[in-house]
Motif scaffolding. Structure first.
Motif, PDB file in Angstrom:
ATOM      1  N   LEU A  40       0.749  -1.140   0.025  1.00  0.00           N
ATOM      2  CA  LEU A  40       0.165   0.030  -0.019  1.00  0.00           C
ATOM      3  C   LEU A  40       0.945   1.422   0.079  1.00  0.00           C
ATOM      4  CD1 LEU A  40      -2.970   1.095  -0.066  1.00  0.00           C
ATOM      5  CD2 LEU A  40      -2.541   1.048   2.590  1.00  0.00           C
ATOM      6  N   THR A  41       2.035   1.200   0.869  1.00  0.00           N
ATOM      7  CA  THR A  41       2.846   2.575   1.050  1.00  0.00           C
ATOM      8  C   THR A  41       3.489   2.719  -0.583  1.00  0.00           C
ATOM      9  OG1 THR A  41       3.029   2.095   3.147  1.00  0.00           O
ATOM     10  CG2 THR A  41       4.874   3.307   2.280  1.00  0.00           C
ATOM     11  N   ASN A  42       4.045   1.351  -1.360  1.00  0.00           N
ATOM     12  CA  ASN A  42       4.428   1.658  -2.314  1.00  0.00           C
ATOM     13  C   ASN A  42       3.657   2.185  -3.433  1.00  0.00           C
ATOM     14  OD1 ASN A  42       5.707  -0.589  -4.798  1.00  0.00           O
ATOM     15  ND2 ASN A  42       6.307   1.401  -4.845  1.00  0.00           N
ATOM     16  N   LEU A  43       2.285   1.729  -3.533  1.00  0.00           N
ATOM     17  CA  LEU A  43       1.600   2.358  -4.435  1.00  0.00           C
ATOM     18  C   LEU A  43       1.103   3.595  -4.138  1.00  0.00           C
ATOM     19  CD1 LEU A  43      -0.313  -1.345  -5.135  1.00  0.00           C
ATOM     20  CD2 LEU A  43       1.396  -0.089  -6.696  1.00  0.00           C
ATOM     21  N   MET A  44       0.928   3.894  -3.100  1.00  0.00           N
ATOM     22  CA  MET A  44       0.391   5.445  -2.704  1.00  0.00           C
ATOM     23  C   MET A  44       1.462   6.407  -3.206  1.00  0.00           C
ATOM     24  SD  MET A  44      -1.661   4.942   0.825  1.00  0.00           S
ATOM     25  CE  MET A  44      -1.589   6.570   1.248  1.00  0.00           C
ATOM     26  N   PHE A  45       2.592   6.124  -2.745  1.00  0.00           N
ATOM     27  CA  PHE A  45       3.823   7.131  -2.622  1.00  0.00           C
ATOM     28  C   PHE A  45       4.646   7.044  -4.133  1.00  0.00           C
ATOM     29  CE2 PHE A  45       2.951   7.085   1.773  1.00  0.00           C
ATOM     30  CZ  PHE A  45       2.711   8.266   1.890  1.00  0.00           C
ATOM     31  N   VAL A  46       5.106   5.974  -4.605  1.00  0.00           N
ATOM     32  CA  VAL A  46       5.623   5.744  -5.840  1.00  0.00           C
ATOM     33  C   VAL A  46       4.757   5.033  -6.846  1.00  0.00           C
ATOM     34  CG1 VAL A  46       7.944   5.256  -6.590  1.00  0.00           C
ATOM     35  CG2 VAL A  46       7.908   6.007  -4.284  1.00  0.00           C
ATOM     36  N   GLY A  48       4.593   4.618  -9.710  1.00  0.00           N
ATOM     37  CA  GLY A  48       5.509   4.287 -11.265  1.00  0.00           C
ATOM     38  C   GLY A  48       6.510   3.241 -11.047  1.00  0.00           C
ATOM     39  N   PHE A  49       7.036   2.859  -9.643  1.00  0.00           N
ATOM     40  CA  PHE A  49       7.819   1.745  -9.486  1.00  0.00           C
ATOM     41  C   PHE A  49       7.500   0.948  -8.438  1.00  0.00           C
ATOM     42  CE2 PHE A  49      11.852   0.438  -7.531  1.00  0.00           C
ATOM     43  CZ  PHE A  49      12.426  -0.517  -8.415  1.00  0.00           C
ATOM     44  N   HIS A  50       7.183  -0.270  -8.726  1.00  0.00           N
ATOM     45  CA  HIS A  50       6.642  -1.349  -7.742  1.00  0.00           C
ATOM     46  C   HIS A  50       7.764  -2.192  -6.971  1.00  0.00           C
ATOM     47  CE1 HIS A  50       2.853  -1.697 -10.400  1.00  0.00           C
ATOM     48  NE2 HIS A  50       2.817  -0.419  -9.790  1.00  0.00           N
ATOM     49  N   TYR A  51       8.289  -1.591  -6.031  1.00  0.00           N
ATOM     50  CA  TYR A  51       9.545  -2.012  -5.402  1.00  0.00           C
ATOM     51  C   TYR A  51       8.985  -3.022  -4.358  1.00  0.00           C
ATOM     52  CZ  TYR A  51       8.426   1.142  -1.676  1.00  0.00           C
ATOM     53  OH  TYR A  51       7.704   2.130  -0.580  1.00  0.00           O
ATOM     54  N   PHE A  52       7.836  -3.216  -4.066  1.00  0.00           N
ATOM     55  CA  PHE A  52       7.212  -4.041  -3.183  1.00  0.00           C
ATOM     56  C   PHE A  52       7.613  -5.597  -3.566  1.00  0.00           C
ATOM     57  CE2 PHE A  52       3.883  -3.523  -6.002  1.00  0.00           C
ATOM     58  CZ  PHE A  52       3.395  -4.650  -6.344  1.00  0.00           C
ATOM     59  N   TRP A  53       7.733  -5.696  -4.696  1.00  0.00           N
ATOM     60  CA  TRP A  53       7.926  -7.242  -5.220  1.00  0.00           C
ATOM     61  C   TRP A  53       9.477  -7.772  -4.724  1.00  0.00           C
ATOM     62  CZ3 TRP A  53       4.401  -9.771  -6.957  1.00  0.00           C
ATOM     63  CH2 TRP A  53       3.348  -9.335  -7.722  1.00  0.00           C
ATOM     64  N   PHE A  54      10.454  -6.888  -4.429  1.00  0.00           N
ATOM     65  CA  PHE A  54      11.568  -7.309  -3.735  1.00  0.00           C
ATOM     66  C   PHE A  54      11.292  -7.739  -2.256  1.00  0.00           C
ATOM     67  CE2 PHE A  54      13.202  -3.846  -6.444  1.00  0.00           C
ATOM     68  CZ  PHE A  54      13.868  -4.606  -7.313  1.00  0.00           C
ATOM     69  N   SER A  55      10.424  -6.775  -1.488  1.00  0.00           N
ATOM     70  CA  SER A  55       9.819  -7.656  -0.162  1.00  0.00           C
ATOM     71  C   SER A  55       9.038  -8.774  -0.236  1.00  0.00           C
ATOM     72  CB  SER A  55       9.036  -6.707   0.471  1.00  0.00           C
ATOM     73  OG  SER A  55       9.634  -5.460   0.831  1.00  0.00           O
ATOM     74  N   VAL A  56       8.253  -8.857  -1.435  1.00  0.00           N
ATOM     75  CA  VAL A  56       7.444 -10.146  -1.584  1.00  0.00           C
ATOM     76  C   VAL A  56       8.359 -11.449  -1.728  1.00  0.00           C
ATOM     77  CG1 VAL A  56       5.805 -11.276  -3.041  1.00  0.00           C
ATOM     78  CG2 VAL A  56       5.431  -8.938  -2.365  1.00  0.00           C
ATOM     79  N   PHE A  57       9.253 -11.137  -2.716  1.00  0.00           N
ATOM     80  CA  PHE A  57      10.233 -12.423  -2.983  1.00  0.00           C
ATOM     81  C   PHE A  57      11.071 -12.799  -1.856  1.00  0.00           C
ATOM     82  CE2 PHE A  57       9.135 -11.146  -7.582  1.00  0.00           C
ATOM     83  CZ  PHE A  57       8.566 -12.355  -7.807  1.00  0.00           C
ATOM     84  N   GLY A  58      11.629 -11.797  -1.341  1.00  0.00           N
ATOM     85  CA  GLY A  58      12.630 -11.793  -0.245  1.00  0.00           C
ATOM     86  C   GLY A  58      11.964 -12.639   0.959  1.00  0.00           C
ATOM     87  N   TRP A  59      10.797 -12.056   1.508  1.00  0.00           N
ATOM     88  CA  TRP A  59      10.165 -12.631   2.384  1.00  0.00           C
ATOM     89  C   TRP A  59       9.591 -14.039   2.135  1.00  0.00           C
ATOM     90  CZ3 TRP A  59       7.082  -8.091   5.198  1.00  0.00           C
ATOM     91  CH2 TRP A  59       8.154  -7.423   6.062  1.00  0.00           C
TER      92      TRP A  59
END
Length: 99
Positions: A40-46, A48-59
């Motif tokens: 949610l934080t990623n999609l609200m503030f940035v 254009g760049f979906h950096y949450f995938w790094f967290s999803v794959f890492g976790w």
């Protein structure tokens, strides 16, 4: 006398295993509640760049390897008193190995 020592030692090992299992489930709950906040934080503030995938794959990898280290490749099952049943099951395994 030797049997009581083995039984107590098996109980201690079983209790440690249950502690590891509880740690895994706590890890799973933390991930379950944290990832939506990160997404949610990623999609609200940035948006254009979906950096949450790094967290999803890492976790995802972390929880996978944590699960393998705790359970091996066995399936999971829950009963009403799963903690006590798990302690008894692990104690019986250790006692069979010792005898």
């Amino acid at each position: 006398m030797d049997y009581n020592f083995k039984k107590e030692q098996a109980y201690i090992k079983a209790k440690k295993k249950v502690k590891d299992i509880k740690g895994f489930y706590i890890h799973l709950v933390i991930i379950f509640f944290s990832l939506p906040i990160i997404i949610l934080t990623n999609l609200m503030f940035v948006p254009g760049f979906h950096y949450f995938w790094f967290s999803v794959f890492g976790w995802g990898l972390a929880i996978f390897f944590h699960g393998i280290s705790v359970f091996g490749l066995k399936g999971l099952g829950f009963t009403k008193d799963w903690e006590e049943n798990k302690i008894k099951e692990i104690m019986e395994e250790h006692l069979k190995k010792e005898i």
